[in-house]
Design a protein around this motif. Structure first.
Motif, mmCIF file in Angstrom:
data_model
loop_
_atom_site.group_PDB
_atom_site.id
_atom_site.type_symbol
_atom_site.label_atom_id
_atom_site.label_comp_id
_atom_site.label_asym_id
_atom_site.label_seq_id
_atom_site.Cartn_x
_atom_site.Cartn_y
_atom_site.Cartn_z
ATOM 1 N N GLU A 141 43.258 36.613 30.417
ATOM 2 C CA GLU A 141 43.275 36.266 31.839
ATOM 3 C C GLU A 141 43.518 34.769 32.006
ATOM 4 O O GLU A 141 42.768 33.950 31.483
ATOM 5 C CB GLU A 141 41.948 36.652 32.508
ATOM 6 N N ALA A 183 48.043 32.917 29.822
ATOM 7 C CA ALA A 183 48.970 33.957 30.255
ATOM 8 C C ALA A 183 49.855 34.319 29.071
ATOM 9 O O ALA A 183 50.082 33.488 28.179
ATOM 10 C CB ALA A 183 49.827 33.458 31.416
ATOM 11 N N GLY A 234 46.269 40.605 31.581
ATOM 12 C CA GLY A 234 46.071 40.504 33.018
ATOM 13 C C GLY A 234 44.764 41.167 33.391
ATOM 14 O O GLY A 234 44.690 42.020 34.270
ATOM 15 N N GLU A 274 55.853 41.654 33.326
ATOM 16 C CA GLU A 274 55.577 42.601 32.238
ATOM 17 C C GLU A 274 56.637 42.545 31.145
ATOM 18 O O GLU A 274 56.331 42.651 29.950
ATOM 19 C CB GLU A 274 55.475 44.024 32.809
ATOM 20 N N VAL A 299 50.713 42.226 35.190
ATOM 21 C CA VAL A 299 50.897 40.779 35.351
ATOM 22 C C VAL A 299 51.871 40.435 36.481
ATOM 23 O O VAL A 299 52.606 39.446 36.409
ATOM 24 C CB VAL A 299 51.339 40.126 34.022
ATOM 25 N N ARG A 344 50.402 34.982 39.618
ATOM 26 C CA ARG A 344 51.588 35.200 38.796
ATOM 27 C C ARG A 344 52.209 33.884 38.358
ATOM 28 O O ARG A 344 52.017 32.843 38.975
ATOM 29 C CB ARG A 344 52.624 36.008 39.580
#
Length: 252
Positions: free
Chosen positions: A93, A120, A69, A178, A174, A141
């Protein structure tokens, strides 16, 4: 999105809002007005001072760091400087605008020890929907259901991108996912000693992701980590003024 919100979003992400900001010894490219404000608040010391100090403690030249993140790379740049040419940083990222800015900052600052991943992290590889906040480029997210304004993102696991390499420090931020990152990195957590983990706890974000602080504790405890955290952090009564707090876990 109503007309005023749409206009604000357009102005936030317009080409006029993009700028380079010198902060913490690096020059970081901001893709939006909100990220420029974010960088200036860090430059002036009005934001991030405690996090910078805590993350910097114990990092020495030659260490290996994973930044999950990474956003536009403020902490990736800090880690790159601290670990030096004999160390390494894996930076992750998923959001394209942030990733593009981070890629250009890597080139400009010559962070040759940084390995950048455009994805991600989750409990398993695949694809998901990324929902991006139009006014806060730090609030992006994964959503468990498709959203109208969302971009498809590749999902990988922590174990997959680390691929058995040494990890001394793992930073995870994140927006509530997490626990999914940790579940996808069980091998990495168990195989690295000593190791330190810096993870943001945002109770409302965790709840939206179908998770909880207690789940994060369980994963870390099972992997052999000791947790330094606010008293009662697994309960619903723990809140910071910002709605989130940080937990540090250590395996010796």
């Amino acid at each position: 999105m109503n007309g005023i919100s749409h206009l604000a979003s357009s102005l936030n992400r317009s080409s006029l809002a993009r700028s380079w900001v010198s902060v913490w010894g690096n020059v970081i490219l901001s893709p939006s007005f909100d990220r420029t404000l974010y960088l200036w608040l860090h430059r002036l010391g009005w934001m991030g001072a405690a996090e910078r100090r805590e993350l910097s403690e114990g990092i020495r030249a030659g260490m290996h760091v994973v930044d999950v993140g990474a956003n536009i790379g403020l902490y990736t740049g800090l880690f790159s400087r601290l670990v030096g040419c004999d160390g390494s940083v894996i930076s992750v990222e998923p959001v394209d605008a942030n990733w593009q800015s981070l890629r250009r900052s890597i080139e400009r600052n010559q962070w040759t020890n940084v390995e950048l991943h455009h994805c991600a992290l989750a409990a398993a590889s695949g694809h998901a929907r990324m929902v991006c906040d139009p006014l806060n480029s730090g609030n992006n997210r994964i959503e468990p259901v498709a959203a109208a304004e969302a971009d498809t993102s590749t999902l990988k696991t922590l174990d997959e991108i680390v691929a058995g390499r040494r990890v001394d420090l793992l930073k995870i931020d994140v927006q509530g996912w997490e626990a999914a990152v940790l579940r996808g990195g069980v091998r990495t957590l168990r195989e690295n000693r000593p190791m330190r983990i810096f993870v943001e706890i945002w109770p409302s974000g965790l709840e939206k992701a179908g998770s909880s602080p207690r789940e994060i504790y369980g994963i870390l405890h099972e992997a052999g980590f000791e947790i330094d955290s606010p008293a009662g952090w697994m309960g619903e009564n723990v809140r910071s003024s910002a709605g989130y707090y940080d937990v540090v876990a250590v395996a010796r």
